[in-house]
Design a protein around this motif. Sequence first.
Motif, PDB file in Angstrom:
ATOM      1  N   GLY A  38       0.772  -1.427  -0.085  1.00  0.00           N
ATOM      2  CA  GLY A  38       0.062  -0.171  -0.012  1.00  0.00           C
ATOM      3  C   GLY A  38       0.889   1.213   0.091  1.00  0.00           C
ATOM      4  O   GLY A  38       0.374   2.311  -0.060  1.00  0.00           O
ATOM      5  N   HIS A  39       2.226   1.127  -0.038  1.00  0.00           N
ATOM      6  CA  HIS A  39       3.183   2.248  -0.057  1.00  0.00           C
ATOM      7  C   HIS A  39       3.961   2.060  -1.154  1.00  0.00           C
ATOM      8  O   HIS A  39       4.518   1.037  -1.495  1.00  0.00           O
ATOM      9  N   LYS A  40       3.976   3.318  -2.063  1.00  0.00           N
ATOM     10  CA  LYS A  40       4.949   3.351  -3.183  1.00  0.00           C
ATOM     11  C   LYS A  40       6.410   2.947  -2.859  1.00  0.00           C
ATOM     12  O   LYS A  40       7.062   2.264  -3.638  1.00  0.00           O
ATOM     13  N   GLU A  41       6.815   3.837  -1.646  1.00  0.00           N
ATOM     14  CA  GLU A  41       8.290   3.694  -1.554  1.00  0.00           C
ATOM     15  C   GLU A  41       8.685   2.047  -0.871  1.00  0.00           C
ATOM     16  O   GLU A  41       9.783   1.589  -1.306  1.00  0.00           O
ATOM     17  N   ASN A  78       8.048 -15.086  -1.243  1.00  0.00           N
ATOM     18  CA  ASN A  78       8.691 -15.242  -0.244  1.00  0.00           C
ATOM     19  C   ASN A  78       9.160 -13.945   0.334  1.00  0.00           C
ATOM     20  O   ASN A  78       9.282 -14.014   1.696  1.00  0.00           O
ATOM     21  N   LYS A  79       9.853 -13.141  -0.347  1.00  0.00           N
ATOM     22  CA  LYS A  79       9.921 -11.766   0.131  1.00  0.00           C
ATOM     23  C   LYS A  79       9.144 -11.116   0.727  1.00  0.00           C
ATOM     24  O   LYS A  79       9.389 -10.422   1.816  1.00  0.00           O
ATOM     25  N   VAL A  80       7.988 -11.032   0.315  1.00  0.00           N
ATOM     26  CA  VAL A  80       6.813 -10.336   1.016  1.00  0.00           C
ATOM     27  C   VAL A  80       6.547 -11.084   2.275  1.00  0.00           C
ATOM     28  O   VAL A  80       6.438 -10.247   3.279  1.00  0.00           O
ATOM     29  N   ILE A  81       6.555 -12.250   2.529  1.00  0.00           N
ATOM     30  CA  ILE A  81       6.416 -13.042   3.769  1.00  0.00           C
ATOM     31  C   ILE A  81       7.389 -12.664   4.675  1.00  0.00           C
ATOM     32  O   ILE A  81       7.286 -12.529   6.027  1.00  0.00           O
ATOM     33  N   ASP A  82       8.546 -12.829   4.221  1.00  0.00           N
ATOM     34  CA  ASP A  82       9.762 -12.294   5.048  1.00  0.00           C
ATOM     35  C   ASP A  82       9.674 -10.874   5.580  1.00  0.00           C
ATOM     36  O   ASP A  82       9.720 -10.771   6.819  1.00  0.00           O
ATOM     37  N   VAL A  83       9.263  -9.884   4.874  1.00  0.00           N
ATOM     38  CA  VAL A  83       9.078  -8.322   5.306  1.00  0.00           C
ATOM     39  C   VAL A  83       7.929  -8.505   6.379  1.00  0.00           C
ATOM     40  O   VAL A  83       8.039  -7.656   7.193  1.00  0.00           O
ATOM     41  N   ARG A  84       6.853  -9.177   6.010  1.00  0.00           N
ATOM     42  CA  ARG A  84       5.765  -9.100   6.857  1.00  0.00           C
ATOM     43  C   ARG A  84       6.152  -9.656   8.388  1.00  0.00           C
ATOM     44  O   ARG A  84       5.652  -9.321   9.489  1.00  0.00           O
ATOM     45  N   ARG A  85       7.088 -10.612   8.215  1.00  0.00           N
ATOM     46  CA  ARG A  85       7.551 -10.863   9.546  1.00  0.00           C
ATOM     47  C   ARG A  85       8.326 -10.125  10.339  1.00  0.00           C
ATOM     48  O   ARG A  85       8.033 -10.117  11.634  1.00  0.00           O
ATOM     49  N   ARG A  86       9.213  -9.173   9.612  1.00  0.00           N
ATOM     50  CA  ARG A  86       9.978  -8.306  10.363  1.00  0.00           C
ATOM     51  C   ARG A  86       9.213  -6.936  10.525  1.00  0.00           C
ATOM     52  O   ARG A  86       9.327  -6.518  11.879  1.00  0.00           O
ATOM     53  N   ALA A  87       8.265  -6.693   9.778  1.00  0.00           N
ATOM     54  CA  ALA A  87       7.410  -5.426  10.180  1.00  0.00           C
ATOM     55  C   ALA A  87       6.003  -5.502   9.379  1.00  0.00           C
ATOM     56  O   ALA A  87       6.157  -5.927   8.377  1.00  0.00           O
ATOM     57  N   ARG A  88       5.070  -4.880  10.134  1.00  0.00           N
ATOM     58  CA  ARG A  88       3.849  -4.860   9.800  1.00  0.00           C
ATOM     59  C   ARG A  88       3.642  -3.894   8.874  1.00  0.00           C
ATOM     60  O   ARG A  88       3.509  -2.689   9.056  1.00  0.00           O
ATOM     61  N   LEU A  89       3.601  -4.177   7.498  1.00  0.00           N
ATOM     62  CA  LEU A  89       3.041  -3.167   6.280  1.00  0.00           C
ATOM     63  C   LEU A  89       1.589  -3.234   6.340  1.00  0.00           C
ATOM     64  O   LEU A  89       0.882  -4.115   6.303  1.00  0.00           O
ATOM     65  N   THR A  90       0.891  -2.295   5.764  1.00  0.00           N
ATOM     66  CA  THR A  90      -0.260  -1.841   5.729  1.00  0.00           C
ATOM     67  C   THR A  90      -0.846  -2.032   4.173  1.00  0.00           C
ATOM     68  O   THR A  90      -0.401  -1.363   3.494  1.00  0.00           O
ATOM     69  N   PRO A  91      -1.667  -2.960   4.133  1.00  0.00           N
ATOM     70  CA  PRO A  91      -1.656  -3.150   2.693  1.00  0.00           C
ATOM     71  C   PRO A  91      -2.621  -2.225   2.224  1.00  0.00           C
ATOM     72  O   PRO A  91      -3.557  -1.669   2.754  1.00  0.00           O
ATOM     73  N   LEU A  92      -2.598  -2.229   0.722  1.00  0.00           N
ATOM     74  CA  LEU A  92      -3.714  -1.294   0.094  1.00  0.00           C
ATOM     75  C   LEU A  92      -4.845  -1.957  -0.021  1.00  0.00           C
ATOM     76  O   LEU A  92      -5.022  -3.021  -0.852  1.00  0.00           O
ATOM     77  N   PRO A  93      -6.093  -1.389   0.578  1.00  0.00           N
ATOM     78  CA  PRO A  93      -7.535  -2.519   0.205  1.00  0.00           C
ATOM     79  C   PRO A  93      -7.700  -2.246  -1.080  1.00  0.00           C
ATOM     80  O   PRO A  93      -7.634  -1.375  -1.890  1.00  0.00           O
ATOM     81  N   LEU A  94      -8.138  -3.452  -1.676  1.00  0.00           N
ATOM     82  CA  LEU A  94      -8.439  -3.702  -3.215  1.00  0.00           C
ATOM     83  C   LEU A  94      -9.818  -2.742  -3.220  1.00  0.00           C
ATOM     84  O   LEU A  94      -9.667  -2.127  -4.160  1.00  0.00           O
ATOM     85  N   GLU A  95     -10.531  -2.397  -2.122  1.00  0.00           N
ATOM     86  CA  GLU A  95     -11.694  -1.709  -2.415  1.00  0.00           C
ATOM     87  C   GLU A  95     -11.399  -0.253  -2.732  1.00  0.00           C
ATOM     88  O   GLU A  95     -12.028   0.302  -3.104  1.00  0.00           O
TER      89      GLU A  95
END
Length: 176
Positions: A38-41, A78-95
């Motif tokens: 949900g974040h460009k950067e 796998n990279k997304v899963i690894d990042v989610r383990r380390r820090a909680r990112l806020t996903p972009l709601p599909l809605e």
Amino acid sequence: MEEQWIREILQKGSRQAADQLIRAHYDEIYRFVYRQTGHKEDAMDLTQSIFLAMLRALATYRPERGSFRVWLYRIAANKVIDVRRRARLTPLPLEEILVPEGEDFAARIQDRALLAQIEAYVSGLDPLTQGVFRLRLYGERPFKEIADALGQPEAALKSRYYRLLAQLRKEFDPHG
């Protein structure tokens, strides 16, 4: 063309071939990651990390096991899963992408909060379940491709995915 680029990278260390290979898949992988961050950067950083990992692991790619694209999605998931383990990112709601004009702002906030709760729940599950969920929901990949990417039987992954959806409905649907 892909096979030629891979050969040139592995045999000659060709930067031009690496650039071509990355360009051919960059937008698709970026969208897959952006839908989850949900974040460009964050999406740009993670996408760069995915392609660096791809280049480091390129010698392990085996075309007989599946397409390069499927292999790349596996690395990305796998990279997304690894990042989610380390820090909680806020996903972009599909809605948020599809919200019609004039929709109730409070409803959008509730949807965003619900999606954040669902993401937190899914992020706590085993990597295989997370991979199936992310590749299906955010990557919009067919089950056959997910099965190839994760090296699992298609029927087992479908079962895992639909079981997860039932769990999510039970956990988060106030009317169910």
